[in-house]
Write an enzyme that holds these catalytic residues in place. Structure first.
Site, PDB file in Angstrom:
ATOM      1  N   HIS A 156      18.912   2.889 -26.329  1.00 26.71           N
ATOM      2  CA  HIS A 156      20.358   2.722 -26.135  1.00 26.71           C
ATOM      3  C   HIS A 156      20.739   2.424 -24.693  1.00 26.71           C
ATOM      4  O   HIS A 156      21.870   2.034 -24.428  1.00 26.71           O
ATOM      5  CB  HIS A 156      21.085   3.995 -26.597  1.00 26.71           C
ATOM      6  CG  HIS A 156      21.038   4.177 -28.085  1.00 26.71           C
ATOM      7  ND1 HIS A 156      22.128   3.950 -28.904  1.00 26.71           N
ATOM      8  CD2 HIS A 156      20.028   4.531 -28.916  1.00 26.71           C
ATOM      9  CE1 HIS A 156      21.782   4.173 -30.160  1.00 26.71           C
ATOM     10  NE2 HIS A 156      20.518   4.532 -30.205  1.00 26.71           N
ATOM     11  N   ASP A 365      24.668   0.121 -17.419  1.00 25.50           N
ATOM     12  CA  ASP A 365      24.890   0.765 -18.713  1.00 25.50           C
ATOM     13  C   ASP A 365      24.202  -0.039 -19.805  1.00 25.50           C
ATOM     14  O   ASP A 365      24.166  -1.274 -19.730  1.00 25.50           O
ATOM     15  CB  ASP A 365      26.408   0.825 -19.003  1.00 25.50           C
ATOM     16  CG  ASP A 365      26.788   2.074 -19.773  1.00 25.50           C
ATOM     17  OD1 ASP A 365      25.928   2.609 -20.503  1.00 25.50           O
ATOM     18  OD2 ASP A 365      27.943   2.521 -19.664  1.00 25.50           O
TER      19      ASP A 365
HETATM   20  O1  F6P Z   1      23.205   6.933 -24.948  1.00 25.76           O
HETATM   21  C1  F6P Z   1      22.547   7.637 -24.006  1.00 25.76           C
HETATM   22  C2  F6P Z   1      22.547   9.126 -24.261  1.00 25.76           C
HETATM   23  O2  F6P Z   1      21.586   9.736 -23.459  1.00 25.76           O
HETATM   24  C3  F6P Z   1      22.247   9.507 -25.681  1.00 25.76           C
HETATM   25  O3  F6P Z   1      20.888   9.535 -25.995  1.00 25.76           O
HETATM   26  C4  F6P Z   1      22.904  10.836 -25.730  1.00 25.76           C
HETATM   27  O4  F6P Z   1      23.181  11.288 -26.994  1.00 25.76           O
HETATM   28  C5  F6P Z   1      24.164  10.616 -24.913  1.00 25.76           C
HETATM   29  O5  F6P Z   1      23.788   9.693 -23.942  1.00 25.76           O
HETATM   30  C6  F6P Z   1      24.735  11.883 -24.303  1.00 25.76           C
HETATM   31  O6  F6P Z   1      23.803  12.514 -23.478  1.00 25.76           O
HETATM   32  P1  F6P Z   1      23.323  14.006 -23.722  1.00 25.76           P
HETATM   33  O7  F6P Z   1      22.769  14.084 -25.093  1.00 25.76           O
HETATM   34  O8  F6P Z   1      22.310  14.260 -22.644  1.00 25.76           O
HETATM   35  O9  F6P Z   1      24.550  14.843 -23.567  1.00 25.76           O
END
Ligand code: F6P
Length: 517
Positions: A156, A365
């Site tokens: 992602h 991003d």
């Molecule tokens: O999209 C990137 C990401 O790291 C996802 O994998 C994740 O769910 C989201 O951002 C939020 O981050 P975190 O799970 O570390 O709060």
């Protein structure tokens, strides 16, 4: 065929939908609710002895199987290797990258434990779809234990060039595990080129178009830009404004006829929040005629606050907003409001629709779904203007936004001014094109294209083509690749700590161990 989705973070339905969860959770929820299936991952909780077996819990069409992490795992796998090494590295921030062998061992340990927990839940015709950088070696762990199902991966976030990725110790062994996947999806062609370049440069992979081979394994690497539920979000925005929900009312009532510029991001240094506040200050300094007439609302729910770089960002954003408000504000007008909490999606949709400018200026991003949500939420008869960083994956699709370099404060400031002054006819023209793009590549399009490719029915050889455009030549590949890729022993034994019952390391260096390691 049953869909099995694996991601680090799993949002159970009863936990609500707050923006802090990030775009991944929202997109996966939407995909799974449509297809049904199993969602496996971390519960978000920590316990001293996570269960050795999981019993899925069914909500509607989706079953959930979640495991806790131990505190040691949370520190090494999640906060350490995933978020202090891989996250900054993938966002081209070498200076912020912190690598330790203990964190890497913890990361591999959790991937092994996930594999052991998942295998008993799998059925022979399941299609497994693994998500994001926390779980890069998971397919290799599954293959090693004899899993022959189709396994796909979607990344992602950005994938950097080999020169950057290669600075990570053990980068060659980590990247080489990726060919355990049948299909690797990334957000943009840039990311595809960088990953393929890395596989070739760092582990001597052979490349044939978008197919990459190491040893017995071959993976297809391809861009699948992620989308949103455009129609659902549009309706949410309309309903939110109509119902004048509390956060929308409380935010918009004091504005009166003033214009609103909005930013919504997890509090993360990759999002360029501090730089954005500075750019708004520069805009007000350069265009004093706007003072008193426009305000910036930055919604920034805290994220990963145990990581020092995030705590520092928290402090800095308060400091910069405070300094700018003190210097530029009036007794009856505060130019910048930073709100560090999560809002419901309905409230966000309403706020996007009320805002004349959506300021989406990450330093880097993967995609940035806020950009797409801002467009989806607009009123077609009086739409706002999207200002978008050229370093967001979304800029590859949304060329009718005002595209800016977030490192150039002056350029962002001038784009804010251009957006606020833009005539209705031009706003409408841009909006219509943006809306057409996000609609034709929405979340259903993304999910169905990816799953069609993964299930082996339809693996296109070139770029994927949005609906309505002529399609290019396609190759078809049947499923049934069986392999027991045994590439997961990536650290010397002595470096690997154990994490409870499940995390015992069994390492030996790979024959093709990286020079970096
Ligand atoms: O999209 C990137 C990401 O790291 C996802 O994998 C994740 O769910 C989201 O951002 C939020 O981050 P975190 O799970 O570390 O709060």
């Amino acid at each position: 065929m049953r869909l099995v989705v694996v991601s680090n973070r799993v949002t159970m339905p009863e936990r609500g939908e707050k923006v802090a969860a990030g775009g991944l959770a929202v997109a996966l929820r939407s995909a799974l609710e449509q297809h049904g299936g199993l969602w496996f991952g971390w519960s978000g909780a920590v316990s001293s002895e996570p269960a050795a077996q999981l019993e899925p819990v069914k909500h509607g069409k989706v079953s959930y199987a979640v495991t806790d992490l131990t505190e040691a795992e949370r520190q090494s796998y999640y906060l350490g290797f995933a978020n202090r090494a891989l996250w900054p590295l993938m966002h081209y921030r070498l200076g912020l990258t912190e690598f330790t062998r203990a964190d890497y061992a913890g990361y591999l340990g959790v991937n092994r434990r996930f594999a052991r927990l998942l295998i008993p839940l799998l059925k022979p015709d399941d299609v497994i779809w693994i998500h994001d950088y926390h779980l890069i070696p998971l397919a290799a762990e599954l293959r090693r234990r004899g899993v022959t199902n189709r396994i796909g991966y979607f990344h992602h976030i950005p994938w950097p060039p080999a020169e950057v990725f290669g600075s990570l110790p053990f980068s060659s062994t980590l990247i080489s595990t990726m060919t355990a996947y049948d299909l690797i999806g990334l957000q943009t062609q840039n990311d595809v080129a960088n990953l393929i370049g890395g596989l070739v440069a760092l582990c001597g992979a052979h490349r044939d178009g978008n197919r990459v081979r190491t040893g017995q394994r071959e993976a297809v690497v391809q861009a699948f830009p992620i989308g949103i539920d455009v129609e659902g979000f549009r309706k949410l925005a309309q309903a939110s404004i109509r119902a004048a929900t509390q956060p929308v009312r409380a935010t918009t009532a004091p504005l009166g006829s003033r214009k609103l510029v909005i930013g919504v991001d997890r509090l993360d240094y990759s999002k360029g929040i501090v730089q954005r506040l500075e750019a708004f200050g520069t805009f007000l300094r350069n265009h004093p005629e706007y003072r008193g007439d426009v305000g910036l609302l930055q919604i920034a729910p805290p994220s990963r606050s145990d990581v020092p770089e995030y705590a520092e960002l928290d402090r800095m954003s308060d400091e910069v907003a405070g300094r700018l408000n003190a210097a530029l504000g009036e007794f009856d007008w505060t130019p910048i409001r930073v709100v560090k909490k999560a809002y419901s999606r309905s409230a966000l949709a309403g706020l996007y629709r009320r805002a004349q400018v959506g300021l989406v200026t990450p330093m880097r991003d993967g995609m940035n779904l806020v950009a797409k949500e801002y467009v989806a939420a607009q009123n077609p008869s009086n739409p706002g203007v999207l200002v978008l960083s050229r370093f967001a994956g979304a800029a590859h699709q949304l060329g009718e936004a005002l595209i800016v370099n977030p490192f150039d404060t002056h350029e962002v400031a001038e784009a804010i001014r251009t957006a606020l002054a833009m005539p209705l006819s031009e706003r409408q023209r841009r909006f219509e094109r943006l809306y057409a793009t996000i609609s034709s590549t929405d979340i259903d399009w993304w999910t169905s294209r990816y799953l069609a490719a993964l299930s082996g029915l339809d693996i296109p050889s070139g770029d994927i083509v949005p609906p309505g455009r002529p399609k290019t030549r396609r190759n078809t590949r049947k499923s049934g690749i069986t392999n027991s890729l045994a590439r997961a022993d990536m650290l010397p034994q002595a470096s690997q700590p154990t994490h409870g019952k499940g995390g015992a390391a069994r390492g030996k260096a790979l024959p093709n161990a990286p020079s970096a390691g």
